[in-house]
Write an enzyme that holds these catalytic residues in place. Structure first.
Site, short mmCIF file in Angstrom:
data_model
loop_
_atom_site.label_atom_id
_atom_site.label_comp_id
_atom_site.label_asym_id
_atom_site.label_seq_id
_atom_site.Cartn_x
_atom_site.Cartn_y
_atom_site.Cartn_z
N LYS A 133 0.10 4.30 -0.19
CA LYS A 133 -0.51 5.50 0.39
C LYS A 133 -0.29 6.69 -0.57
CE LYS A 133 0.16 3.31 4.77
NZ LYS A 133 0.27 3.40 6.20
N ASN A 154 0.87 -1.17 0.00
CA ASN A 154 0.00 0.00 0.00
C ASN A 154 0.91 1.23 0.00
OD1 ASN A 154 -1.73 2.11 0.59
ND2 ASN A 154 -2.14 1.45 2.70
N GLU A 182 -6.47 4.67 7.92
CA GLU A 182 -6.27 6.10 7.62
C GLU A 182 -7.53 6.69 6.98
OE1 GLU A 182 -2.58 5.53 5.56
OE2 GLU A 182 -1.65 5.01 7.46
N HIS A 187 -9.30 1.17 5.10
CA HIS A 187 -7.99 1.32 5.74
C HIS A 187 -8.14 2.28 6.93
CE1 HIS A 187 -3.87 2.53 6.47
NE2 HIS A 187 -3.51 1.40 5.90
N SER A 207 3.81 -2.16 10.15
CA SER A 207 5.27 -2.22 10.29
C SER A 207 5.88 -3.57 9.90
CB SER A 207 5.70 -1.82 11.71
OG SER A 207 5.29 -0.48 11.99
N GLY A 228 2.92 2.28 10.68
CA GLY A 228 3.86 3.37 10.48
C GLY A 228 4.60 3.77 11.75
N GLU A 237 -5.01 -4.85 10.76
CA GLU A 237 -3.99 -3.81 10.92
C GLU A 237 -4.23 -3.06 12.22
OE1 GLU A 237 -2.12 -2.77 6.90
OE2 GLU A 237 -3.85 -1.48 7.17
#
Ligand code: PGA
Length: 251
Positions: free
Chosen positions: A11, A9, A97, A95, A213, A173, A167
Site C-alpha cells: 500500500k 501489498n 481501497e 483492490h 488480515s 486491516g 479480499e
C-alpha cells in the site's frame, strides 16, 4: 496442481532505506524456497529499485495499479508499459481501497485488466464484499457481478495468466480474518463462477488468493483449504520477518 503464491501489498508505506533493508532481509530469509511464487507490490516509485534488489532471485515485483491507456495526459497515472519498464511482472487490479477511495468500478477494473494483459503483466484481480453486503446475504451476488463484469470480453486464451484474490472488505486491516471455512466457501463460489465464464479447465487452473488480515499465525489453516491457492498480505508484508514466515506456510 496449482502453484501456491504469497503476495505482499505494501500500500502507501515505506521509504527508500526501508525498501533496501526489506529486500536484503527477505532475500536471505527465503533463498531456499522454490516451490511457491513470491510477489511484492511496492508503491510505484519503488518498483524499479525493489525489482533491481530482487534480480537474480525468484522474488517478483508488481504494481499496485495501472491505468488503461498506454500514454497521454493522465496526470498521476502510470501505464502498464511503464510498470513493466520499472521491472514489474504483475499488477494488482481493483483492490478494494481503489474501489472505495478512487471510484474504481467493475468497468474500470475490466479496462485495467485488458491493459495488463496487453502489456504482458500478470493481473491479480481483487474481489470482495463489504460488511453490509455480507450482512444482507449479498456476498455471492456482489462477487459474481465483480467477476463477470471484470472478465467481460476476455478470451479463454487471454485468461491463462489471470489470478484472482478474494479480499472481504470487512477483513482488510481490521484483524478480523475470514475463518478458513468462510473463505473456502467463497473461493469455491469464485471458482464456480469462473467456470461459468471461462470453462472448467481455466477455472481448475486459476489461482485464487485469500487476503484480509493474513498473519503467520493463521496462514497455515487458510492454506489447507482446497480452493485457497495463496495469500495477498497487507500489513504483515511490511516486515520481512513476518512476511518470510507467511511465505514458509505449511499447508
Ligand atoms: P491486510 O491487507 O493484510 O492488512 O488486511 C490485505 C490487503 O489489503 O491486500
Amino acid at each position: 496442481m496449482r502453484r501456491p503464491m504469497i503476495a505482499g501489498n505494501w500500500k502507501m508505506f515505506k521509504d527508500k532505506d526501508g525498501v533496501k533493508a526489506f529486500a536484503k532481509e527477505l532475500c536471505s530469509k527465503v533463498k531456499d524456497v522454490s516451490d511457491r511464487d513470491i510477489l511484492v507490490c511496492p508503491p510505484a516509485v519503488y518498483l524499479e529499485s525493489l525489482s533491481r534488489a530482487f534480480s537474480g532471485t525468484k522474488i517478483k515485483t508488481g504494481a499496485q495499479n495501472i491505468f488503461w491507456e498506454d500514454e497521454g495526459a493522465y496526470t498521476g497515472e502510470i501505464s502498464g508499459s511503464m510498470a513493466k519498464d520499472a521491472g514489474a511482472d504483475y499488477t494488482l487490479i481493483g483492490h478494494s481501497e481503489r474501489r472505495q477511495y478512487f471510484h474504481e468500478t467493475d468497468e474500470t477494473v475490466n479496462k485495467r485488466l485488458i491493459a495488463a494483459l496487453k502489456h504482458g503483466l500478470i493481473p491479480v484481480v481483487c474481489v470482495g464484499e463489504r460488511l453490509e453486503e455480507r450482512q444482507d446475504k449479498r456476498t455471492f451476488d456482489v462477487i459474481g457481478t465483480q467477476i463477470r463484469q471484470g472478465l467481460k470480453g476476455i478470451t479463454d486464451a487471454q485468461a491463462v495468466s489471470i489470478i484472482f484474490a478474494y479480499e472481504p472488505v470487512w477483513a482488510i486491516g481490521t484483524g478480523k480474518t475470514a475463518t478458513p471455512d468462510i473463505a473456502q466457501e467463497v473461493h469455491a463460489y469464485i471458482r464456480g463462477t469462473i467456470q461459468g465464464v471461462l470453462g472448467k479447465d481455466r477455472a481448475e487452473g486459476m489461482r485464487i488468493l485469500y487476503g484480509g488480515s493474513v498473519k503467520p499465525g493463521n496462514v497455515d489453516d487458510l492454506m489447507c483449504q482446497p480452493d485457497i491457492d495463496g495469500a495477498l498480505v497487507g500489513g504483515a508484508s511490511l516486515e520481512a520477518s513476518s512476511f518470510g514466515k507467511i511465505i514458509r506456510f505449511r499447508g
